[in-house]
Write a protein that holds these residues in place. Structure first.
Motif, PDB file in Angstrom:
ATOM      1  N   SER A  62      40.032  -8.164 -52.112  1.00  0.00           N
ATOM      2  CA  SER A  62      38.949  -8.361 -53.066  1.00  0.00           C
ATOM      3  C   SER A  62      37.878  -9.241 -52.434  1.00  0.00           C
ATOM      4  CB  SER A  62      39.482  -9.018 -54.344  1.00  0.00           C
ATOM      5  OG  SER A  62      40.468  -8.215 -54.955  1.00  0.00           O
ATOM      6  N   LYS A  63      36.674  -9.224 -53.043  1.00  0.00           N
ATOM      7  CA  LYS A  63      35.571 -10.050 -52.541  1.00  0.00           C
ATOM      8  C   LYS A  63      34.959 -10.807 -53.715  1.00  0.00           C
ATOM      9  CE  LYS A  63      33.017  -8.254 -49.198  1.00  0.00           C
ATOM     10  NZ  LYS A  63      32.151  -7.332 -48.428  1.00  0.00           N
ATOM     11  N   LEU A  64      34.645 -12.066 -53.485  1.00  0.00           N
ATOM     12  CA  LEU A  64      34.015 -12.870 -54.521  1.00  0.00           C
ATOM     13  C   LEU A  64      32.634 -12.304 -54.845  1.00  0.00           C
ATOM     14  CD1 LEU A  64      34.923 -16.454 -53.280  1.00  0.00           C
ATOM     15  CD2 LEU A  64      36.067 -15.114 -55.057  1.00  0.00           C
ATOM     16  N   TYR A  65      32.351 -12.172 -56.141  1.00  0.00           N
ATOM     17  CA  TYR A  65      31.077 -11.586 -56.547  1.00  0.00           C
ATOM     18  C   TYR A  65      30.760 -12.031 -57.969  1.00  0.00           C
ATOM     19  CZ  TYR A  65      27.259  -8.215 -56.372  1.00  0.00           C
ATOM     20  OH  TYR A  65      26.019  -7.638 -56.318  1.00  0.00           O
ATOM     21  N   ASP A  66      29.511 -12.351 -58.229  1.00  0.00           N
ATOM     22  CA  ASP A  66      29.034 -12.739 -59.556  1.00  0.00           C
ATOM     23  C   ASP A  66      28.222 -11.580 -60.119  1.00  0.00           C
ATOM     24  OD1 ASP A  66      28.072 -13.911 -61.826  1.00  0.00           O
ATOM     25  OD2 ASP A  66      27.071 -15.584 -60.830  1.00  0.00           O
ATOM     26  N   THR A  83      33.102 -13.544 -49.974  1.00  0.00           N
ATOM     27  CA  THR A  83      34.330 -13.986 -49.308  1.00  0.00           C
ATOM     28  C   THR A  83      35.483 -13.070 -49.712  1.00  0.00           C
ATOM     29  OG1 THR A  83      33.651 -16.305 -49.229  1.00  0.00           O
ATOM     30  CG2 THR A  83      36.010 -15.862 -49.124  1.00  0.00           C
ATOM     31  N   SER A  84      36.231 -12.578 -48.737  1.00  0.00           N
ATOM     32  CA  SER A  84      37.385 -11.721 -49.007  1.00  0.00           C
ATOM     33  C   SER A  84      38.600 -12.583 -49.320  1.00  0.00           C
ATOM     34  CB  SER A  84      37.680 -10.834 -47.796  1.00  0.00           C
ATOM     35  OG  SER A  84      36.605  -9.947 -47.543  1.00  0.00           O
ATOM     36  N   TYR A  85      39.386 -12.122 -50.290  1.00  0.00           N
ATOM     37  CA  TYR A  85      40.570 -12.884 -50.675  1.00  0.00           C
ATOM     38  C   TYR A  85      41.635 -11.957 -51.252  1.00  0.00           C
ATOM     39  CZ  TYR A  85      39.217 -12.407 -55.624  1.00  0.00           C
ATOM     40  OH  TYR A  85      38.908 -11.906 -56.870  1.00  0.00           O
ATOM     41  N   LYS A  86      42.862 -12.434 -51.231  1.00  0.00           N
ATOM     42  CA  LYS A  86      43.977 -11.808 -51.922  1.00  0.00           C
ATOM     43  C   LYS A  86      44.826 -12.895 -52.565  1.00  0.00           C
ATOM     44  CE  LYS A  86      44.688  -7.473 -49.361  1.00  0.00           C
ATOM     45  NZ  LYS A  86      45.650  -6.672 -48.574  1.00  0.00           N
ATOM     46  N   TYR A  87      45.690 -12.466 -53.456  1.00  0.00           N
ATOM     47  CA  TYR A  87      46.721 -13.359 -53.981  1.00  0.00           C
ATOM     48  C   TYR A  87      47.987 -13.153 -53.164  1.00  0.00           C
ATOM     49  CZ  TYR A  87      43.714 -13.856 -58.094  1.00  0.00           C
ATOM     50  OH  TYR A  87      42.662 -14.113 -58.933  1.00  0.00           O
ATOM     51  N   ALA A  88      48.535 -14.255 -52.643  1.00  0.00           N
ATOM     52  CA  ALA A  88      49.852 -14.209 -51.998  1.00  0.00           C
ATOM     53  C   ALA A  88      50.871 -14.588 -53.060  1.00  0.00           C
ATOM     54  CB  ALA A  88      49.908 -15.167 -50.824  1.00  0.00           C
ATOM     55  N   TRP A 142      38.176  -9.462 -68.424  1.00  0.00           N
ATOM     56  CA  TRP A 142      37.514  -9.818 -67.163  1.00  0.00           C
ATOM     57  C   TRP A 142      36.851 -11.196 -67.239  1.00  0.00           C
ATOM     58  CZ3 TRP A 142      35.254  -6.547 -70.714  1.00  0.00           C
ATOM     59  CH2 TRP A 142      33.967  -6.859 -71.143  1.00  0.00           C
ATOM     60  N   ARG A 143      36.605 -11.686 -68.460  1.00  0.00           N
ATOM     61  CA  ARG A 143      36.041 -13.023 -68.597  1.00  0.00           C
ATOM     62  C   ARG A 143      37.109 -14.111 -68.416  1.00  0.00           C
ATOM     63  NH1 ARG A 143      31.110 -11.511 -70.661  1.00  0.00           N
ATOM     64  NH2 ARG A 143      31.132  -9.803 -72.190  1.00  0.00           N
ATOM     65  N   LEU A 144      38.367 -13.774 -68.696  1.00  0.00           N
ATOM     66  CA  LEU A 144      39.460 -14.736 -68.603  1.00  0.00           C
ATOM     67  C   LEU A 144      40.107 -14.730 -67.224  1.00  0.00           C
ATOM     68  CD1 LEU A 144      41.490 -16.714 -69.958  1.00  0.00           C
ATOM     69  CD2 LEU A 144      42.784 -14.688 -70.707  1.00  0.00           C
ATOM     70  N   PHE A 145      40.278 -13.533 -66.675  1.00  0.00           N
ATOM     71  CA  PHE A 145      41.011 -13.385 -65.420  1.00  0.00           C
ATOM     72  C   PHE A 145      40.060 -13.112 -64.259  1.00  0.00           C
ATOM     73  CE2 PHE A 145      44.074 -12.137 -68.718  1.00  0.00           C
ATOM     74  CZ  PHE A 145      45.106 -12.999 -68.419  1.00  0.00           C
ATOM     75  N   GLY A 146      40.636 -13.131 -63.058  1.00  0.00           N
ATOM     76  CA  GLY A 146      39.859 -12.862 -61.865  1.00  0.00           C
ATOM     77  C   GLY A 146      39.275 -14.127 -61.279  1.00  0.00           C
ATOM     78  N   ALA A 147      38.181 -13.967 -60.540  1.00  0.00           N
ATOM     79  CA  ALA A 147      37.512 -15.081 -59.870  1.00  0.00           C
ATOM     80  C   ALA A 147      36.096 -15.216 -60.413  1.00  0.00           C
ATOM     81  CB  ALA A 147      37.481 -14.855 -58.364  1.00  0.00           C
ATOM     82  N   ASP A 180      40.443 -15.191 -44.838  1.00  0.00           N
ATOM     83  CA  ASP A 180      40.015 -15.731 -43.549  1.00  0.00           C
ATOM     84  C   ASP A 180      39.628 -17.202 -43.660  1.00  0.00           C
ATOM     85  OD1 ASP A 180      40.428 -13.359 -42.201  1.00  0.00           O
ATOM     86  OD2 ASP A 180      38.351 -12.670 -42.429  1.00  0.00           O
ATOM     87  N   PHE A 181      39.156 -17.607 -44.849  1.00  0.00           N
ATOM     88  CA  PHE A 181      38.686 -18.984 -45.022  1.00  0.00           C
ATOM     89  C   PHE A 181      39.809 -20.014 -44.869  1.00  0.00           C
ATOM     90  CE2 PHE A 181      39.788 -17.196 -49.129  1.00  0.00           C
ATOM     91  CZ  PHE A 181      40.586 -18.168 -49.711  1.00  0.00           C
ATOM     92  N   ASN A 182      41.050 -19.578 -45.038  1.00  0.00           N
ATOM     93  CA  ASN A 182      42.169 -20.516 -44.829  1.00  0.00           C
ATOM     94  C   ASN A 182      43.221 -19.946 -43.886  1.00  0.00           C
ATOM     95  OD1 ASN A 182      43.591 -18.682 -46.407  1.00  0.00           O
ATOM     96  ND2 ASN A 182      43.703 -20.011 -48.219  1.00  0.00           N
TER      97      ASN A 182
END
Length: 639
Positions: free
Chosen positions: A111-115, A79-84, A17-22, A50-52
């Motif tokens: 998915s949603k961006l989260y720290d 922010t919600s996102y997916k990989y296309a 999880w430290r290498l992959f994801g956002a 939605d951001f793009n």
């Protein structure tokens, strides 16, 4: 990065999880997010949302071998996102982040961006004071968060409200740990979390990742360990999930005779693929390390171990030796457990394994699978069969009560009466019992006492403690209104008292995994539906446990015992405050010099119908006495 990549491709990366994801990142003076995803057969990958305008041409990622990486500036948390992901055939697959920390609430699937790095934990004392499970009490309360309790309008409690109410309740009732049905993100409520899409994301049904951290932290502050159900056996085929992630079989087996659990409608993880092993090891470590989880119950282990599980002849692929054992899954489970104990030496690694696979709870370095606990499915099946019988016919099925002791110490067992036993027309625990509701409650008290007395750690799914008679409904909540009735209040008081008695009596848990902690006194009285045995602790303290599964009260039930001076009543399920008749002994019983059951001395007990009694052995035998005959007092009403 290079070292992590090498570990990933070798199946040895445990913190993926430290290498992959956002992840939050800064390039120059610009704040944003760094993305990294494994898609080995993709032609192109981009981040969309939605951001793009969900336009896959706006924010493409750059290919680095089998990985796709990139930096996107100025995106806020949530922010919600997916990989296309464009596959080799040109089709575009919109996928949630396999390593995403947060997700949209269903029916949303992004998915949603989260720290997750900034929660302030306050559970240091709890974690420092944890002890190995082997000589400690363990009485697990299994909970489905979505249906334990709800708001009056039917909406879910959030993680924080749930933590406050659940911790207070578990502490009051005297359970020693909580086990949660899967909280990993899942699209369908009715799957109870067992078909998940987010192996690094607590479900957003009840709040944010930080809210779930607060949940765990709060239970720890109440000295309650938290165990999670975790599902590395299979995953759902929802389009946004791991299913054919880049248009090909990435996480599942490519072999059609290995990749599908047709009965479940799910895909099977490819345990022979190093990247998949790294993914699963990282998921397990993630919950232990980042969420301070105290134990992992691994679901459906049998389906992992056997290549022919749920498959007909000719529909499965043998291993390299021609056998049915999934050698890759065996190796994965050993790596999993070895890793888990390196993270937390006192972790609970619990296998739901329903076959006689050997050495499940023995260390990996001696040929075992490396778990330290295993659900005793055989005992559970035998008991559920026995409890549903009319007492008249129980004499022909006495083996259901006693057979478990033929193998009780072959593994470190947990005795589970789980959610699986109260769904799909199986009825509630109380509803399994014979007779009218009064007798069903009496039977429930006697059975629970037997559960607490039998060697092995304990697990009970939510509901029996209030006399729940409806079958569990995952879309509702427990029938808390039952506690408005006196008989249910009395049952509730019994469970509270029984749990306290269990924790206070070291003989019931100090030696759970060895014959030194158990001795049969009466194992063959099928005609009276009675079993009697001793439990001992390491100091030699003895507790006599007698359980009567018949509708008859027995007076002067003689039992051969060790040469103690007396046996002092310690607990009974038939106390009036629990709704009982008060039939059991209340004064110390003097041991008589009367042979019985292969012993030179004996005592005569009063055994209440459908009840259990516990007596402490004290002193050393010095007196002689005379025998009395067993007298059957009466037959409790049955309907």
């Amino acid at each position: 990065m290079a070292d992590q990549t090498q570990l990933y491709h070798s199946g040895s990366l445990t913190d993926g999880w430290r290498l992959f994801g956002a992840h939050p990142a800064t390039e120059g003076d610009v704040h944003g997010w760094w993305f990294n995803v494994w898609a080995p057969h993709a032609k192109a990958v981009s981040v969309v949302g939605d951001f793009n305008g969900w336009d896959l041409t706006v924010d493409p990622l750059t290919q680095k071998g089998e990985f796709w990486q990139g930096f996107l500036p100025d995106l806020p948390v949530y922010t919600s996102y997916k990989y296309a992901i464009t596959g080799e055939d040109g089709r575009v697959h919109y996928k949630a982040d396999p390593y995403g920390f947060h997700t949209e609430t269903r029916p949303g699937t992004a998915s949603k961006l989260y720290d997750i790095e900034h929660f302030s934990w306050t559970d240091e004392d709890f974690r420092r004071n944890k002890q190995p499970v082997y000589h400690q009490p363990l009485n697990i309360y299994e909970v489905h968060l979505g249906s334990w309790r709800k708001h009056e309008n039917g909406e879910f409690l959030d993680y924080r409200d749930m933590a406050r109410q659940l911790a207070a309740y578990v502490k009051e009732m005297g359970y020693t740990a909580v086990e949660l049905l899967p909280v990993t993100e899942h699209p369908l409520d009715d799957s109870w979390g067992y078909q998940c899409t987010g192996y690094f994301a607590p479900t957003s049904r009840f709040g944010t990742p930080e809210d779930f951290m607060w949940f765990v932290n709060h239970l720890h502050e109440s000295n309650i360990p938290v165990i999670l159900d975790w599902v590395p056996a299979h995953f759902c085929k929802d389009e946004q999930g791991l299913y054919e992630f880049d248009g090909t079989c990435c996480y599942e087996y490519a072999d059609p005779r290995k990749r599908e659990h047709a009965g479940w409608g799910t895909r099977v993880f490819d345990y022979g693929r190093p990247e998949v092993v790294s993914f699963l090891l990282s998921s397990a470590r993630f919950w232990l390390e980042m969420y301070h989880i105290d134990g992992i119950r691994v679901d459906a282990v049998a389906s992992m171990l056997y290549l022919d599980y749920g498959r007909q002849d000719g529909q499965w692929t043998p291993n390299i030796h021609g056998g049915r054992e999934n050698l890759e899954a065996v190796e994965f489970l050993r790596k999993l457990n070895t890793m888990a104990f390196e993270v937390d030496p006192n972790v609970l690694m619990i296998a739901e394994e329903s076959t006689a696979w050997p050495l499940v709870t023995k260390p990996a370095d001696v040929g075992g699978l490396g778990f330290n606990l295993k659900w005793n499915m055989g005992w559970m099946n035998d008991m559920c069969h026995y409890l549903k019988l009319d007492p008249w016919f129980r004499q022909d099925h006495h083996r259901d009560l006693t057979f478990s002791m033929m193998y009780a110490f072959s593994e470190n067992y947990v005795l589970p009466i789980s959610h699986d036993e109260v769904v799909h027309m199986k009825g509630s625990v109380v509803g399994k019992m014979p007779g009218d509701y009064e007798n069903q409650l009496r039977c429930t008290r006697g059975f629970y006492a037997y559960l607490l007395a039998h060697p092995g750690k304990k697990l009970l799914f939510m509901g029996p403690e209030i006399g729940q008679w409806h079958e569990w409904d995952s879309n509702g909540q427990l029938d808390w209104y039952l506690l408005e009735h006196e008989e249910n209040q009395q049952l509730h008081a019994f469970f509270k008292a029984a749990n306290a008695f269990y924790k206070a009596e070291s003989a019931l848990w100090d030696i759970d995994f060895d014959w030194q902690g158990f001795e049969w006194l009466v194992s063959d009285d099928n005609h009276n539906n009675v079993v009697v045995f001793l439990r001992r602790d390491q100091a030699g303290n003895e507790l006599l446990c007698a359980v009567n599964f018949s509708p008859n009260d027995y007076e002067n039930y003689r039992v051969g015992v060790p040469p103690r001076k007396r046996y002092v009543p310690a607990f009974t399920t038939d106390a009036p405050e629990f709704g009982g008749s008060g039939f059991a002994d209340t004064k110390p019983l003097t041991v008589k010099d009367t042979p019985s059951h292969g012993k030179e001395q004996s005592v005569a007990l009063r055994l209440p119908a459908f009840g259990a009694v516990f007596l402490r052995g004290e002193g050393s035998f010095t007196k002689r006495g005379s025998a009395t005959k067993v007298k059957k007092v009466k037959n409790r009403k049955r309907s």
